[in-house]
Design an enzyme around this catalytic site. Sequence first.
Site, PDB file in Angstrom:
ATOM      1  N   GLU A   1       0.808  -1.233   0.000  1.00  0.00           N
ATOM      2  CA  GLU A   1       0.000   0.000   0.000  1.00  0.00           C
ATOM      3  C   GLU A   1       0.841   1.283   0.000  1.00  0.00           C
ATOM      4  OE1 GLU A   1      -3.906  -1.446   2.490  1.00  0.00           O
ATOM      5  OE2 GLU A   1      -2.120  -0.983   3.655  1.00  0.00           O
TER       6      GLU A   1
HETATM    7  C1  TNX Z   1      -4.226  -3.927   4.920  1.00  0.00           C
HETATM    8  S1  TNX Z   1      -2.566  -6.329   4.676  1.00  0.00           S
HETATM    9  C2  TNX Z   1      -2.938  -3.678   5.337  1.00  0.00           C
HETATM   10  C3  TNX Z   1      -2.703  -3.233   6.719  1.00  0.00           C
HETATM   11  C4  TNX Z   1      -3.983  -3.061   7.479  1.00  0.00           C
HETATM   12  C5  TNX Z   1      -4.898  -4.198   7.150  1.00  0.00           C
HETATM   13  C6  TNX Z   1      -6.157  -4.196   7.945  1.00  0.00           C
HETATM   14  C7  TNX Z   1      -1.544  -5.274   4.348  1.00  0.00           C
HETATM   15  C8  TNX Z   1      -0.327  -5.755   3.761  1.00  0.00           C
HETATM   16  N1  TNX Z   1      -1.824  -3.988   4.597  1.00  0.00           N
HETATM   17  O1  TNX Z   1      -1.953  -2.043   6.738  1.00  0.00           O
HETATM   18  O2  TNX Z   1      -3.699  -3.030   8.834  1.00  0.00           O
HETATM   19  O3  TNX Z   1      -5.227  -4.128   5.789  1.00  0.00           O
HETATM   20  O4  TNX Z   1      -6.902  -5.351   7.720  1.00  0.00           O
END
Ligand code: TNX
Length: 531
Positions: free
Chosen positions: A342
Amino acid sequence: MNKKFSSLTMLYAAVLLAVAMLPISCTPTPPPTPKDLAQEAIIPLPVSLEATGSSFRLTEKTDIYVQAGNPELERLGQYLAGLLNPATGLEIGVKTTDEAPASGHFYLALGANDAELGKEGYQLEIAETTVNLTANEAAGIFYGIQTLRHLLPAAIEKPEKQEGPWEIASGKIRDYPGYGHRGSMLDVSRHFFSVEEVKRYIDLISLYKMNVLHLHLSDDQGWRIEIKSWPKLAEIGGSTEVGGGEGGFYTQEQYKDIVQYAQDRYIMIIPEIDMPGHTNAALASYGELNCDGQPRKLYTGTEVGFSTFCTTKDTVYKFIDDVFRELAALTPGPYLHIGGDESHVTPMAEYIPFINRVQDIVAAHGKQVVGWDEIANAEMKPGTIVQLWAGAENAKMGVEKGAKVIMSPASKAYIDMKYDSTTELGLAWAGYIEVDTGYIWDPAAMAAAEGVDKSVILGVEAPLWSETVTNIKEVEFMAFPRIPGIAEIGWTPANLRQWDEYKLRLGKQKARFEAMEINYYASPKVPWAAQ
Ligand code: TNX
């Protein structure tokens, strides 16, 4: 005379009676009640099991014998004694021996040289007279001990003396895992969890033979590990958490203590420093990590995707090199996790060279990279592992570039997701994950649907993100009872995993959860059994 006679007779009779009664109190306890090994609720379900219809009973005379000359086996013997003694009150001791002991004892031995069992498998032979646990390596003995816990009454888990009898159903179990990587991830960044809380989580997952705990040590909301060369990371970056609480961090000494505690339970810690996004806590600690040189404000909300390292600055790579040098020195396992998810404000044209360079830095410290599936957009250097969470196509791309895969598909394995619409804790972006949904899937089949071969799947991990989860009791509520299901997916062959059968075994864990004071979710999908 008569009177005298009669009182003598009475005395005589009383003595006789007393003598007659003596043997009663000396008679060995009656033979153990026959138990059926096939009816025992073992999670994960063993690969093979044969019941022989009798039982082994623990008595005052029972000891644990371990093969002489192996300190690790002695440690495991002590560990087993530590599990048995509080509730049984039997004062079971640990003794070394050169040959299998006489009747009535446990015997732990290595050197099985049994190819089928591999590094983590074990063979448990329980007879009326002995319990023999053998394995190729010590990890197998540890897992055999976990199976023994499941075979004893749930009260064995209580910290003080309970009523017996303590019997184990007889038979033979040969057991080994389908995947070498079976774990959970705990996000200690969004909310901080103390050393004691992390140890409790290690204890809980080890009962189900998990062997990995991935610690998400940094994110926008908190930096949780002392880095001596960049001390403000912990001082400033560790000073808060989601909601504005006081946060915290592990000193390197505390972190080593966690690593050792995990290692003693055959659990590898994978430390994650998320980058180039999810870095606000670091960006707040050191202005020079930002392109404008200005430190960011600490962040206590739950948005994602707004932060990034300045990927064009040399200081940033010096920083990463220092952090991974210190972390590599604290990490006996082969992996350092670089996050990579992300990074919405890092242009792809910067993201790719950044991930390439960070892989080289990690390799220079003698470790392999693990990263969330977006890293597959970069080159995949030798040994790099992609952790699938949302992008199956990313995982496929990674595999085409030579990477291996850890399966954490959010819609199945994310234990921070709510169970249903009424769950107070948790998120729901990947859907509700009831206990059946979390169990009924197969990593290899899911990968195959994307054209990825089983041979590149290392195993499974259940991530527990902590935006909404603030303490260990809440961790337990989200993890239980989904963790046993993920553990079984990682261990038990797919053809032996059937929800209708599993849910009965899971239902029988109720008493064990209660004996261990686990704050579990009493899902309506599970037929919870009184005993
Ligand atoms: C996505 S899973 C994210 C996290 C969040 C999570 C909450 C991932 C690699 N990144 O930063 O905490 O969703 O479910």
